[in-house]
Design a protein around this motif. Structure first.
Motif, mmCIF file in Angstrom:
data_model
loop_
_atom_site.group_PDB
_atom_site.id
_atom_site.type_symbol
_atom_site.label_atom_id
_atom_site.label_comp_id
_atom_site.label_asym_id
_atom_site.label_seq_id
_atom_site.Cartn_x
_atom_site.Cartn_y
_atom_site.Cartn_z
ATOM 1 N N VAL A 72 63.135 49.546 54.507
ATOM 2 C CA VAL A 72 63.244 50.932 54.974
ATOM 3 C C VAL A 72 63.547 51.867 53.807
ATOM 4 N N ARG A 73 64.440 51.461 52.927
ATOM 5 C CA ARG A 73 64.788 52.297 51.772
ATOM 6 C C ARG A 73 63.559 52.539 50.886
ATOM 7 N N LEU A 74 62.781 51.496 50.611
ATOM 8 C CA LEU A 74 61.592 51.662 49.781
ATOM 9 C C LEU A 74 60.561 52.550 50.471
ATOM 10 N N TYR A 75 60.426 52.413 51.778
ATOM 11 C CA TYR A 75 59.503 53.286 52.505
ATOM 12 C C TYR A 75 59.962 54.739 52.414
ATOM 13 N N ALA A 76 61.266 54.984 52.606
ATOM 14 C CA ALA A 76 61.805 56.349 52.540
ATOM 15 C C ALA A 76 61.608 56.945 51.153
ATOM 16 N N LEU A 77 61.799 56.139 50.115
ATOM 17 C CA LEU A 77 61.589 56.624 48.746
ATOM 18 C C LEU A 77 60.135 56.998 48.507
ATOM 19 N N GLU A 78 59.234 56.286 49.141
ATOM 20 C CA GLU A 78 57.805 56.606 49.013
ATOM 21 C C GLU A 78 57.447 57.850 49.819
ATOM 22 N N GLU A 79 57.978 57.930 51.027
ATOM 23 C CA GLU A 79 57.636 59.027 51.942
ATOM 24 C C GLU A 79 58.264 60.351 51.512
ATOM 25 N N SER A 80 59.502 60.335 51.041
ATOM 26 C CA SER A 80 60.235 61.559 50.694
ATOM 27 C C SER A 80 60.892 61.422 49.323
ATOM 28 N N PRO A 81 60.116 61.260 48.259
ATOM 29 C CA PRO A 81 60.717 61.023 46.938
ATOM 30 C C PRO A 81 61.646 62.141 46.479
ATOM 31 N N GLU B 291 61.981 52.366 40.457
ATOM 32 C CA GLU B 291 63.288 51.896 39.987
ATOM 33 C C GLU B 291 63.894 50.896 40.965
ATOM 34 N N GLU B 292 63.838 51.218 42.238
ATOM 35 C CA GLU B 292 64.481 50.361 43.224
ATOM 36 C C GLU B 292 63.671 49.103 43.540
ATOM 37 N N ASP C 84 66.665 43.164 42.009
ATOM 38 C CA ASP C 84 66.503 41.809 42.529
ATOM 39 C C ASP C 84 67.190 41.667 43.890
ATOM 40 N N ASP C 85 66.926 40.551 44.536
ATOM 41 C CA ASP C 85 67.461 40.310 45.881
ATOM 42 C C ASP C 85 68.988 40.391 45.907
ATOM 43 N N ALA C 86 69.635 39.848 44.887
ATOM 44 C CA ALA C 86 71.101 39.850 44.847
ATOM 45 C C ALA C 86 71.656 41.277 44.835
ATOM 46 N N SER C 87 70.984 42.192 44.149
ATOM 47 C CA SER C 87 71.499 43.567 44.109
ATOM 48 C C SER C 87 71.322 44.263 45.458
#
Length: 176
Positions: A24-33, A42-43, A47-50
């Protein structure tokens, strides 16, 4: 029930939900940068641990309607200048899918984060808003947030000359 009449539900994500938060975060960054200080590139490099650590560190909330994620928000501790103390939480990363902006999704997310902050013993919630975004200022004001004297340069893509203001909401009060 049709999607337009389905209620908005908000749930707090647990550790097992880190991949959903990432999606969801990656989608939001794409939709509303322009709404975020980080970029999708950047995001995506995290990695998975972060991603798991982010969900552990701060409460993350997803809003859903009809089984579809329609918004998100995060709650952190408000960071003040060194040497100062504050018992406030901070709402950040607030995003609502464009088709449902103005329909109560953001309100539901802010209310859920505010309840969590109150349960965590916070006295106030802080929400940073662009001074040039009248809709966001009106939204926060309508929920009872009030402007403070705290301002900072806007962070993020395309905001070089913009400023944002900290708006604060006292918790523990009946806001109607």
């Amino acid at each position: 029930m049709s999607e337009s009449t389905d209620p908005i539900t908000v749930r707090r994500l647990g550790e097992a939900d880190w991949q959903e938060f990432r999606r969801v975060r990656l989608y939001a960054l794409e939709e509303s940068p322009e709404a975020f200080s980080a970029t999708r590139a950047e995001e995506e490099a995290s990695d998975d641990a972060s991603w798991l650590e982010r969900v552990r560190r701060s409460p993350r909330f997803l809003a859903e309607r009809g089984g579809t994620v329609v918004g998100m928000a995060s709650l952190g501790r408000y960071e003040v200048a060194e040497g100062e103390s504050d018992n406030s939480g901070e709402i950040y990363g607030l995003w609502v899918t464009p088709a449902l902006r103005g329909t109560g999704v953001a309100t539901a997310l802010v209310n859920a984060a505010s309840r969590q902050a109150g349960d965590d013993g916070r006295s106030h919630i802080v929400y940073w808003v662009s001074t040039s975004n009248g809709r966001a200022v009106a939204f926060a004001s309508g929920l009872g947030f009030r402007p403070t004297d705290s301002r900072r340069p806007m962070r993020g893509v395309g905001h070089a000359d913009e400023e944002e203001i900290a708006m604060t909401l006292p918790l523990g009060l009946d806001r109607g």
